[in-house]
Design a protein around this motif. Sequence first.
Motif, PDB file in Angstrom:
ATOM      1  N   GLN A 209     -33.587  -7.955 -14.146  1.00 28.25           N
ATOM      2  CA  GLN A 209     -32.226  -7.789 -14.655  1.00 28.25           C
ATOM      3  C   GLN A 209     -32.194  -7.608 -16.171  1.00 28.25           C
ATOM      4  OE1 GLN A 209     -32.972 -10.186 -12.285  1.00 28.25           O
ATOM      5  NE2 GLN A 209     -32.124  -8.825 -10.720  1.00 28.25           N
ATOM      6  N   GLY A 210     -33.350  -7.604 -16.823  1.00 25.39           N
ATOM      7  CA  GLY A 210     -33.413  -7.323 -18.253  1.00 25.39           C
ATOM      8  C   GLY A 210     -33.364  -8.531 -19.159  1.00 25.39           C
ATOM      9  N   PHE A 211     -33.419  -9.747 -18.620  1.00 32.07           N
ATOM     10  CA  PHE A 211     -33.383 -10.936 -19.475  1.00 32.07           C
ATOM     11  C   PHE A 211     -34.772 -11.183 -20.055  1.00 32.07           C
ATOM     12  CE2 PHE A 211     -29.763 -11.468 -16.715  1.00 32.07           C
ATOM     13  CZ  PHE A 211     -28.782 -11.941 -17.574  1.00 32.07           C
ATOM     14  N   PRO A 212     -34.874 -11.439 -21.364  1.00 32.79           N
ATOM     15  CA  PRO A 212     -36.190 -11.561 -22.010  1.00 32.79           C
ATOM     16  C   PRO A 212     -36.803 -12.931 -21.785  1.00 32.79           C
ATOM     17  CG  PRO A 212     -34.494 -11.830 -23.644  1.00 32.79           C
ATOM     18  CD  PRO A 212     -33.781 -11.531 -22.347  1.00 32.79           C
ATOM     19  N   MET A 213     -38.124 -12.987 -21.869  1.00 37.21           N
ATOM     20  CA  MET A 213     -38.845 -14.255 -21.806  1.00 37.21           C
ATOM     21  C   MET A 213     -38.715 -14.973 -23.144  1.00 37.21           C
ATOM     22  SD  MET A 213     -42.308 -12.937 -19.878  1.00 37.21           S
ATOM     23  CE  MET A 213     -42.981 -14.576 -19.653  1.00 37.21           C
TER      24      MET A 213
END
Length: 281
Positions: free
Chosen positions: A93-97
């Motif tokens: 979903q495009g959420f960064p680490m």
Amino acid sequence: PEDGRVRSPFYLCHLDYTPLDGRILIDSEHFAAMKLNIANPATGAQKMVEFEDQKKLRIFFDDKRLSSEVNADPLGEEYKGYVFKIMGGNDKQGFPMMQGVMHNKRVRLLLNEKSKCFNARRSGHRRRRSVRGCVVGNDLSVLNVIIVKNGDQPLPGLTDKFLPLRLGPKRANNIRKLFKLEKEDDVRKYVVRRTFEKNGKTISKAPKIQRLITPRTLQHKRHLASLKKRRAAKSREEAAEYARVLALRNKEKRNAAVSKKRKEAASSIRASVKSAKSTKA
């Protein structure tokens, strides 16, 4: 705890962290192809490679997290001898680490202006945002890695070409550090210039050097120092004048009080003498 889970020491996240199980992570029902964004800092090259084989990506699922180094031999013969370092990634979903969040899933954290993965609009701005934990899992779509150690054979697109930096440093000390200059060397001769074509003309551009010490800068510094000295001398003179005037006025007040007491004493003496004469008569 009774459930056998380990509490995370990360102060921002008070959620549970379960040690990863590689058999669950590479389950074919939940697994999708993952892309590796491989970068070579030595050459500046970067390449995106997609892997669909689950067994090759097993090396990243063995409880690996951000800043972990991975031996890339299982990825293929061309990667033999290479060592990668995990630098980041995004889930599907495009959420960064986010470094420090010891989870292999997405969590919601209260972030402020000092936190990563959040851009504060004003001072004291805080928001609860979703971020991906720093532990690698099968829900990632892209994993960013860099080459720490080169292998036996070159990788096409990564080690066979060199991409120089488009722009050089602007700060004077950084230019000295890049070219190993002494303090007496003229930094303006070592600025990295950029040439390009525009409307059939060759144009050369160079950045404005920041924090450059010139004669005008030194003169401006001396001028500011002289202004500071003048202001200090003026404040001392005004303080001395104020103290003189204050002492004069205090002296006048004391003299007035003494004269008033003397007048009162003289009047009281005259009144007592007059009363004594009247009683004798």
